[in-house]
Design an enzyme around this catalytic site. Sequence first.
Site, PDB file in Angstrom:
ATOM      1  N   HIS A  26       0.707  -1.116  -0.095  1.00  0.00           N
ATOM      2  CA  HIS A  26       0.123  -0.130  -0.155  1.00  0.00           C
ATOM      3  C   HIS A  26       0.919   1.300  -0.218  1.00  0.00           C
ATOM      4  O   HIS A  26       2.006   1.422   0.586  1.00  0.00           O
ATOM      5  CB  HIS A  26      -0.962  -0.087   1.220  1.00  0.00           C
ATOM      6  CG  HIS A  26      -2.036   0.768   1.043  1.00  0.00           C
ATOM      7  ND1 HIS A  26      -1.972   2.447   1.335  1.00  0.00           N
ATOM      8  CD2 HIS A  26      -3.236   0.774   0.794  1.00  0.00           C
ATOM      9  CE1 HIS A  26      -3.192   2.820   1.302  1.00  0.00           C
ATOM     10  NE2 HIS A  26      -4.006   1.993   0.737  1.00  0.00           N
TER      11      HIS A  26
ATOM     12  N   ASP B 278      -8.178  -5.006  -0.377  1.00  0.00           N
ATOM     13  CA  ASP B 278      -8.602  -5.938  -1.323  1.00  0.00           C
ATOM     14  C   ASP B 278      -8.364  -7.165  -1.196  1.00  0.00           C
ATOM     15  O   ASP B 278      -8.749  -8.232  -2.004  1.00  0.00           O
ATOM     16  CB  ASP B 278      -8.038  -5.480  -2.464  1.00  0.00           C
ATOM     17  CG  ASP B 278      -8.560  -4.005  -3.142  1.00  0.00           C
ATOM     18  OD1 ASP B 278      -7.614  -3.089  -3.089  1.00  0.00           O
ATOM     19  OD2 ASP B 278      -9.717  -3.896  -3.142  1.00  0.00           O
TER      20      ASP B 278
END
Length: 428
Positions: free
Chosen positions: A307, A364
């Site tokens: 991320h 996700d």
Amino acid sequence: MSEIAKIELEGKSYELPVIEGTEQEKAVDITKLRGMSGFVTLDSGYKNTGSTTSAITFLDGENGILRYRGYPIEQLAEKASFLEVAYLLIYGELPTTAQLAGFKKSITEHTLVHEDMKHFFEAYPSNAHPMGILASMICSLSSFYPDSLTPNRDEAAKNLTIHRLLAKLPTLAAWAYKNSMRHPFNYPHNDHDYVKNFLQMIFELPSQKYEANPVVVSALNKLLILHADHEQNCSASTVRMVGSSHANLYASISAGILALWGPLHGGANQAVIEMLEKIHKDGGDVDKWVAKAKDKDDPFRLMGFGHRVYKNFDPRAIIIKKACDDVLQALNIQDPLLDIAKKLEQYALEDEYFKARNLYPNVDFYSGIIYKAIGIPTEMFTVMFAIGRLPGWIAQWKEMMDNGEPIGRPRQIYTGYTSRDYVSIDKR
Ligand code: SDX
């Protein structure tokens, strides 16, 4: 006395103001840098550049903190409804009972889509990706509501467009899915809450009423809340950029949907399942695929890991993983993909490559396993992300418009040819 930053450029010294946010984040305000020195800054992917100040969402990547308008997402996911959180993000405060009832009523009254829009769906091939369909449909809404074309006209017009978007996106998303199945469309049930209404429009068949499992409804409510906003991510920045030209809100949201589609962004939830299925089909050799992910010459990446901001863990992934276990247990599903996912997660906690690059499961990673367990097809996963993210996009757009922010127009450093004369074609 506020801090100042000093910068030395070509022998001259310049002073720039330092601004500090309510969570002690600091920035050098370079608004006047070019005017003073002729210099601009360069930061590909804006990894170190703030595009705005915002009071909507705070996230702390080092400590895995995410709050909407100051409320921790752990509390909101546990105690709030998705529409309550949508109201909070857009209008800045948790709604009172009367405010929430009025918000829900207004949204319920706008869930229908103009019947003429059904013809648009018929023109799409059944294998058209629903994200492309959804972006087109949302942009097409501006054709049915010309009053939306002047986005900042007045509060009532702005709120009407906001409520129409929140109301119609789930209907259009469900119709995109039904169209791909060549099934008859289901109309919204105004006596259902937001999540149950969507599930009914997706799953109900003429021959088979759909009864939503309460564990599934609760998990989906959590998923939508956890996806609702994430400050200046790729799609929210796209919504702000398009909105900054005073294009209408439907056009800005449509652009946000298209940015979210990318596999490095919201499209990752579809890519995660496709990756897990590929590993499963290949015999489930996790070690082999992790080695490929580490190999610089191999383009394979572990989707759902890493991320830009979170450098320890994505707090949303922790809540989603728990919801995933609950849904699989409630539906009595043993999913081999979950076993592979857990082995991959183990690597993130132990393997040096992952730890050195802060590659932890992100939002996700587990959401796709829940959607799959509920029966939502893989190509609809990013559509689910868009339904969750819609209130955040709207909140970011509204804040930008309310603050009267200028049109977005970054500078560049030119690296092409210097001046040269035209050469006639016979001399090239
Ligand atoms: C979302 O911004 C947001 O807030 C987004 C989001 C939201 O709510 O809006 O949180 C939603 O988009 C989550 C991210 C979903 N994307 C994926 O899961 C795709 C896989 N992840 C990546 O491609 C990547 O981690 C990004 C895009 C998420 C972040 O990329 P960065 O910050 O630009 O980092 P990078 O690409 O520069 O990578 C740094 C290093 C590199 O290795 P080195 O060159 O230093 O040796 O980490 C490696 C990369 O090769 N790396 C990975 C990896 N992600 C980064 N290696 C293997 N697998 C991965 N997934």
